[in-house]
Design an enzyme around this catalytic site. Structure first.
Site, PDB file in Angstrom:
ATOM      1  N   TRP A  55       0.820  -1.219   0.000  1.00 19.51           N
ATOM      2  CA  TRP A  55       0.000   0.000   0.000  1.00 19.51           C
ATOM      3  C   TRP A  55       0.852   1.268   0.000  1.00 19.51           C
ATOM      4  O   TRP A  55       0.326   2.355  -0.077  1.00 19.51           O
ATOM      5  CB  TRP A  55      -0.948  -0.006   1.208  1.00 19.51           C
ATOM      6  CG  TRP A  55      -0.304  -0.541   2.446  1.00 19.51           C
ATOM      7  CD1 TRP A  55       0.400   0.176   3.364  1.00 19.51           C
ATOM      8  CD2 TRP A  55      -0.294  -1.902   2.881  1.00 19.51           C
ATOM      9  NE1 TRP A  55       0.857  -0.660   4.351  1.00 19.51           N
ATOM     10  CE2 TRP A  55       0.445  -1.936   4.085  1.00 19.51           C
ATOM     11  CE3 TRP A  55      -0.825  -3.087   2.374  1.00 19.51           C
ATOM     12  CZ2 TRP A  55       0.648  -3.129   4.797  1.00 19.51           C
ATOM     13  CZ3 TRP A  55      -0.608  -4.261   3.076  1.00 19.51           C
ATOM     14  CH2 TRP A  55       0.114  -4.274   4.277  1.00 19.51           C
ATOM     15  N   GLU A  68      -5.458   0.377   5.786  1.00 19.75           N
ATOM     16  CA  GLU A  68      -5.501   0.877   7.162  1.00 19.75           C
ATOM     17  C   GLU A  68      -6.534   0.141   8.002  1.00 19.75           C
ATOM     18  O   GLU A  68      -6.300  -0.166   9.173  1.00 19.75           O
ATOM     19  CB  GLU A  68      -5.795   2.384   7.177  1.00 19.75           C
ATOM     20  CG  GLU A  68      -4.669   3.252   6.635  1.00 19.75           C
ATOM     21  CD  GLU A  68      -3.496   3.348   7.598  1.00 19.75           C
ATOM     22  OE1 GLU A  68      -3.671   3.063   8.794  1.00 19.75           O
ATOM     23  OE2 GLU A  68      -2.397   3.702   7.136  1.00 19.75           O
TER      24      GLU A  68
END
Length: 387
Positions: A55, A68
């Site tokens: 990411w 997240e």
DNA sequence: TACACGTGGGT
DNA sequence: TACCCAAGTGT
């Protein structure tokens, strides 16, 4: 070789030492050399030793958001395969929006904390409705999305847009706790820890700084046996200079986890189909499917427990047969023993008294439904039996 | 503030 | 084996 120093002899500007337990945190002078040097040291270390994570290769707020949420209370190693599969199945925010909750939960199956998946799905709808499908950039708007708290908001805004928003995840908490030799468990000093994280944040390089801080905690300032000799902050770390890094952070006293004994029914009908039910959408394992059953009561046998629970929950009569498997499973706040028995449907049409939905399924169809881990063991046992 | 909320890995 | 811990949030 690093010299040991007393707290009073320290040059740190973030001094909340164990000797000064009651003293309020002194915030550093924003322009002070100490903070500036720490930022520089950390960013240099990150450029050299930071992790290469999937990411971090993009700036797409959707992809960063997904990472997240998956990373909440979950290790990087666990997340990575889920992350790739997720983006294949739901490559865009729009694609997530049009999926149904069962597909979303199936993609999340095995990751745990299933409210994260439910909230991800809900938040995606909200972003479409309120922001035209464009991920918001205002902190207050991001915080208003379900499943996004202060740390996740800071993680997304700093990583996707390089906004100067601080974070305080488990890694950062541990790093800062040691940096200032915090003399209380972190949960008792959240306000101070947030202040430190905000004071330290490099407003010129918030993305790299936040990522660096997390990497430091994950790879150097680890819970056990921290590798202090390779830490860019060892000179100003109170815990290291007091030699107490392995004793921090302080633990909360924990009481033993309660244990529950559960009777579980694998109910067969005359067509050889198995009965499963979908749990209500909120609470533990909300929205997932399961084999019905319930907690044993004092003086009850497992067989009696299963017969009673099935009568209460589904309003049907069954005959309890042989034991299939016994499973011990630990959740975060209690543990259970599942006593699973084959059962035969005798009479009555199953009613969803304490669940949302009931289905009769074959062993082939059952893979389409999201199940909690403990129930997946039951399915595996059924497969082995069928061979 | 404290607790509910999953699971896998490490010691 | 049993316990701790991990990129926290919602209530």
């Amino acid at each position: 070789m690093q010299q040991q120093r007393t707290p009073t002899g320290s040059s740190s500007d973030l001094s909340v030492s164990i000797m000064e337990e009651k003293e309020q945190l002194k915030l550093p002078n924003p322009g002070s050399c100490g903070v500036h040097l720490k930022r520089q040291l950390l960013l240099s270390w990150y450029a050299q030793s930071g992790r290469d994570l999937p990411w971090r290769r993009c700036r797409d707020p959707y992809q960063i958001w997904v990472s997240e949420i998956m990373l909440q209370q979950t290790q990087v190693k666990t997340v990575i395969p889920y992350y790739h599969r997720w983006l294949e199945q739901f490559p865009s925010l729009e694609s997530l929006t049009v999926a149904n909750l069962q597909q979303v939960l199936k993609a999340w199956e095995g990751l745990g904390y299933y409210s994260r998946a439910r909230n991800l799905h809900r938040a995606a709808q909200k972003i479409v409705q309120e922001y035209g499908g464009v991920f918001p950039r205002q902190l207050q708007e991001v915080l208003a999305l379900p499943g996004i708290g202060p740390t996740t908001a800071g993680g997304i805004l700093s990583a996707a847009f390089n906004q100067p928003v601080a974070i305080l995840d488990g890694n950062v908490k541990r790093v800062l706790t040691r940096l200032v030799a915090l003399s209380v468990p972190p949960a008792k000093a959240m306000k101070q820890l947030w202040q430190i994280s905000e004071a330290l944040l490099d407003k010129e390089h918030p993305r790299d700084f936040n990522q660096a801080l997390m990497d430091l905690g994950a790879t150097v300032c680890t819970p056990k046996n921290p590798n202090c000799t390779s830490c860019p902050w060892k000179d100003s770390c109170q815990a290291y200079n007091l030699g107490i890094q392995s004793q921090l952070p302080m633990r909360e006293l924990s009481s033993p986890l309660p244990h529950k004994t559960i009777g579980v029914a694998v109910i067969w009908n005359e067509q050889g189909h198995i009965l499963i039910d979908r749990r209500r959408p909120e609470g533990l394992l909300g929205g997932l499917w399961e084999f019905p059953g319930g907690k044993i009561e004092p003086g009850e046998t497992i067989e009696e427990c299963i017969k009673r629970e099935i009568q209460e929950e589904l309003n049907i009569e069954i005959e309890v047969g042989d034991r299939l498997i016994t499973i011990n499973h630990a959740y975060s706040h209690f543990s259970i023993t599942l006593n699973v028995h084959h059962c035969r449907h005798l009479s009555g049409i199953p009613q969803p008294v304490e669940c949302d939905e009931i289905r009769w399924v074959t062993l082939e169809e059952i893979d389409q439904f999201p199940f909690p881990k403990a129930n997946i063991q039951i399915i595996a046992a059924l497969r082995q039996n069928a061979e």
